[in-house]
Write an enzyme that holds these catalytic residues in place. Structure first.
Site, PDB file in Angstrom:
ATOM      1  N   ASP A   7      10.750  -6.783  -6.192  1.00 51.09           N
ATOM      2  CA  ASP A   7       9.963  -5.557  -6.002  1.00 51.09           C
ATOM      3  C   ASP A   7      10.457  -4.538  -7.030  1.00 51.09           C
ATOM      4  O   ASP A   7      11.541  -4.693  -7.600  1.00 51.09           O
ATOM      5  CB  ASP A   7      10.150  -5.017  -4.575  1.00 51.09           C
ATOM      6  CG  ASP A   7       9.307  -3.759  -4.322  1.00 51.09           C
ATOM      7  OD1 ASP A   7       8.204  -3.651  -4.876  1.00 51.09           O
ATOM      8  OD2 ASP A   7       9.766  -2.873  -3.577  1.00 51.09           O
ATOM      9  N   SER A   8       9.667  -3.474  -7.206  1.00 52.59           N
ATOM     10  CA  SER A   8      10.118  -2.393  -8.086  1.00 52.59           C
ATOM     11  C   SER A   8      11.376  -1.745  -7.519  1.00 52.59           C
ATOM     12  O   SER A   8      12.179  -1.175  -8.248  1.00 52.59           O
ATOM     13  CB  SER A   8       9.021  -1.346  -8.195  1.00 52.59           C
ATOM     14  OG  SER A   8       8.744  -0.818  -6.905  1.00 52.59           O
ATOM     15  N   TYR A  39       6.861   2.048  -9.947  1.00 51.46           N
ATOM     16  CA  TYR A  39       5.857   1.401 -10.796  1.00 51.46           C
ATOM     17  C   TYR A  39       4.498   2.091 -10.671  1.00 51.46           C
ATOM     18  O   TYR A  39       3.731   2.134 -11.616  1.00 51.46           O
ATOM     19  CB  TYR A  39       5.668  -0.062 -10.373  1.00 51.46           C
ATOM     20  CG  TYR A  39       6.700  -1.038 -10.874  1.00 51.46           C
ATOM     21  CD1 TYR A  39       7.890  -0.619 -11.476  1.00 51.46           C
ATOM     22  CD2 TYR A  39       6.482  -2.403 -10.739  1.00 51.46           C
ATOM     23  CE1 TYR A  39       8.822  -1.546 -11.918  1.00 51.46           C
ATOM     24  CE2 TYR A  39       7.406  -3.331 -11.182  1.00 51.46           C
ATOM     25  CZ  TYR A  39       8.580  -2.905 -11.763  1.00 51.46           C
ATOM     26  OH  TYR A  39       9.502  -3.830 -12.198  1.00 51.46           O
ATOM     27  N   CYS A  70       5.514  -6.891  -4.341  1.00 51.35           N
ATOM     28  CA  CYS A  70       5.103  -5.579  -4.826  1.00 51.35           C
ATOM     29  C   CYS A  70       3.596  -5.643  -5.103  1.00 51.35           C
ATOM     30  O   CYS A  70       3.161  -6.409  -5.971  1.00 51.35           O
ATOM     31  CB  CYS A  70       5.868  -5.267  -6.110  1.00 51.35           C
ATOM     32  SG  CYS A  70       5.397  -3.715  -6.885  1.00 51.35           S
ATOM     33  N   THR A  72       1.758  -3.367  -6.376  1.00 41.83           N
ATOM     34  CA  THR A  72       1.423  -2.732  -7.658  1.00 41.83           C
ATOM     35  C   THR A  72       1.585  -3.725  -8.805  1.00 41.83           C
ATOM     36  O   THR A  72       0.688  -3.878  -9.643  1.00 41.83           O
ATOM     37  CB  THR A  72       2.339  -1.515  -7.872  1.00 41.83           C
ATOM     38  OG1 THR A  72       2.299  -0.698  -6.700  1.00 41.83           O
ATOM     39  CG2 THR A  72       1.907  -0.705  -9.069  1.00 41.83           C
ATOM     40  N   GLU A 150      12.918   5.573  -1.831  1.00 41.47           N
ATOM     41  CA  GLU A 150      13.983   5.292  -2.792  1.00 41.47           C
ATOM     42  C   GLU A 150      15.160   6.249  -2.621  1.00 41.47           C
ATOM     43  O   GLU A 150      16.282   5.933  -2.989  1.00 41.47           O
ATOM     44  CB  GLU A 150      13.441   5.351  -4.227  1.00 41.47           C
ATOM     45  CG  GLU A 150      12.553   4.160  -4.599  1.00 41.47           C
ATOM     46  CD  GLU A 150      13.316   2.831  -4.665  1.00 41.47           C
ATOM     47  OE1 GLU A 150      14.483   2.820  -5.083  1.00 41.47           O
ATOM     48  OE2 GLU A 150      12.731   1.793  -4.277  1.00 41.47           O
ATOM     49  N   CYS A 182       1.514  -0.973   0.148  1.00 40.23           N
ATOM     50  CA  CYS A 182       2.679  -0.828  -0.729  1.00 40.23           C
ATOM     51  C   CYS A 182       3.872  -1.135   0.157  1.00 40.23           C
ATOM     52  O   CYS A 182       3.979  -0.594   1.267  1.00 40.23           O
ATOM     53  CB  CYS A 182       2.771   0.600  -1.249  1.00 40.23           C
ATOM     54  SG  CYS A 182       4.355   0.964  -2.053  1.00 40.23           S
ATOM     55  N   THR A 183       4.746  -2.030  -0.312  1.00 42.30           N
ATOM     56  CA  THR A 183       5.835  -2.468   0.565  1.00 42.30           C
ATOM     57  C   THR A 183       6.785  -1.317   0.923  1.00 42.30           C
ATOM     58  O   THR A 183       7.431  -1.353   1.965  1.00 42.30           O
ATOM     59  CB  THR A 183       6.603  -3.649  -0.070  1.00 42.30           C
ATOM     60  OG1 THR A 183       6.892  -3.334  -1.437  1.00 42.30           O
ATOM     61  CG2 THR A 183       5.789  -4.912  -0.009  1.00 42.30           C
ATOM     62  N   HIS A 184       6.848  -0.306   0.087  1.00 43.53           N
ATOM     63  CA  HIS A 184       7.692   0.855   0.414  1.00 43.53           C
ATOM     64  C   HIS A 184       7.180   1.623   1.641  1.00 43.53           C
ATOM     65  O   HIS A 184       7.929   2.373   2.261  1.00 43.53           O
ATOM     66  CB  HIS A 184       7.740   1.835  -0.763  1.00 43.53           C
ATOM     67  CG  HIS A 184       8.686   1.439  -1.858  1.00 43.53           C
ATOM     68  ND1 HIS A 184       8.408   0.446  -2.749  1.00 43.53           N
ATOM     69  CD2 HIS A 184       9.907   1.915  -2.189  1.00 43.53           C
ATOM     70  CE1 HIS A 184       9.418   0.331  -3.603  1.00 43.53           C
ATOM     71  NE2 HIS A 184      10.344   1.217  -3.283  1.00 43.53           N
TER      72      HIS A 184
HETATM   73  N1  DGL Z   1       6.609  -1.432  -3.562  1.00 43.88           N
HETATM   74  C1  DGL Z   1       5.592  -1.449  -4.534  1.00 43.88           C
HETATM   75  C2  DGL Z   1       4.238  -1.911  -3.979  1.00 43.88           C
HETATM   76  O1  DGL Z   1       4.185  -2.666  -3.039  1.00 43.88           O
HETATM   77  C3  DGL Z   1       5.413  -0.285  -5.472  1.00 43.88           C
HETATM   78  C4  DGL Z   1       6.216   0.946  -5.390  1.00 43.88           C
HETATM   79  C5  DGL Z   1       6.338   1.647  -6.736  1.00 43.88           C
HETATM   80  O2  DGL Z   1       7.235   1.270  -7.463  1.00 43.88           O
HETATM   81  O3  DGL Z   1       5.538   2.552  -7.033  1.00 43.88           O
HETATM   82  O4  DGL Z   1       3.222  -1.561  -4.490  1.00 43.88           O
END
Ligand code: DGL
Length: 261
Positions: A7-8, A39, A70, A72, A150, A182-184
């Protein structure tokens, strides 16, 4: 077997958690591209470069398969790199199909949220067009959630305030499902509940992604003897003790979030 999960940043830890449940004997390499996160606010060209570098790194570590945890990175680069690497690569996309399938109240709508790259990418439009026969799906980006996550910031009032401000033009009572694209965003279910209401349901792509991983894993992977567990990398270097403690904090927050569906 040895599986790379990428992941990012720390969003993909929820995918790792699910993968460990399904494949308890596997050895995992978790790669967070901490140098380049977020990202979602980068250009598509930049992201393609990061993805290529990371996939090469993980392949050099001898993985049997890679999960791009991720949305993205998948939205930008999955198609591009699908057939160019010697191991299977599984991407991740917002669980819109799952939310449409699970929806019980036909008068309610589905809210898809992700990073701007994913929300405005062609891939998501295509997916929605395929499954949203009754035009029930709305989409909207919430990039600051990546930054909150983050920073290990899960509890401050800033988060609800951000959500309320960004979502002020939507009637939030009309939604039955929020798709966490988005996993975050998995870290913030409680905050989504605060603004959308206690009855809101969530759909994420974790289960579907790991199911796909199982489908593509080569037979030899099952025959290899590796040592179960996880090794963490931040942009190509092993993490230090401080970072390891931080990962524990993320996992604790996720543990709380897994109770919420
Ligand atoms: N966790 C990532 C996703 O699922 C992207 C987060 C990011 O780096 O902007 O899209």
């Amino acid at each position: 077997m040895k599986i790379g999960i990428y992941d990012s940043g720390i969003g993909g830890l929820s995918v790792l958690h699910h993968a460990q449940k399904v494949l308890p004997n596997a050895e995992f390499l978790y790669y967070a591209d901490e140098k380049h996160v977020p990202y979602g606010e980068k250009t598509r060209e930049e992201i393609k470069g990061y993805v290529e570098e990371t996939l090469n790194f993980l392949i050099d570590q001898g993985v049997d398969a890679i999960v791009i945890a991720c949305n993205t990175a998948t939205s930008v680069a999955k198609k591009e790199f699908r057939n160019t690497f010697p191991v299977p690569i599984v991407g991740m996309e917002p669980a819109v199909k799952k939310a449409v399938r699970m929806q019980e109240d036909e008068n309610k709508r589905i809210f898809v949220t992700a990073t701007p790259i994913t929300i405005y990418g062609e891939k998501l439009d295509h997916l929605i067009a395929q499954v949203d026969a009754h035009h029930k799906v709305d989409k909207f980006p919430l990039p600051m959630l990546v930054r909150f996550a983050e920073r290990c910031n899960f509890d401050s009032p800033e988060i609800d305030e951000y959500l309320r401000t960004e979502l002020k033009d939507f009637d939030l009572t009309q939604y039955e499902y929020v798709v966490l694209g988005c996993t975050h965003f998995n870290y913030f279910k409680e905050h989504f509940k605060t603004v959308f209401g206690e009855d809101i349901h969530f759909a994420d792509g974790n289960e579907g992604t790991i199911r796909q991983l199982m489908r593509v894993l080569p037979q030899e992977a099952y025959e290899r003897q590796d040592s179960p567990g996880v090794t963490y990398f931040y942009s190509g270097r092993p993490i230090n003790e401080y970072e390891e403690n931080q990962i524990q904090r993320y996992l604790e927050q996720l543990n709380k979030m897994y109770e919420i569906y």
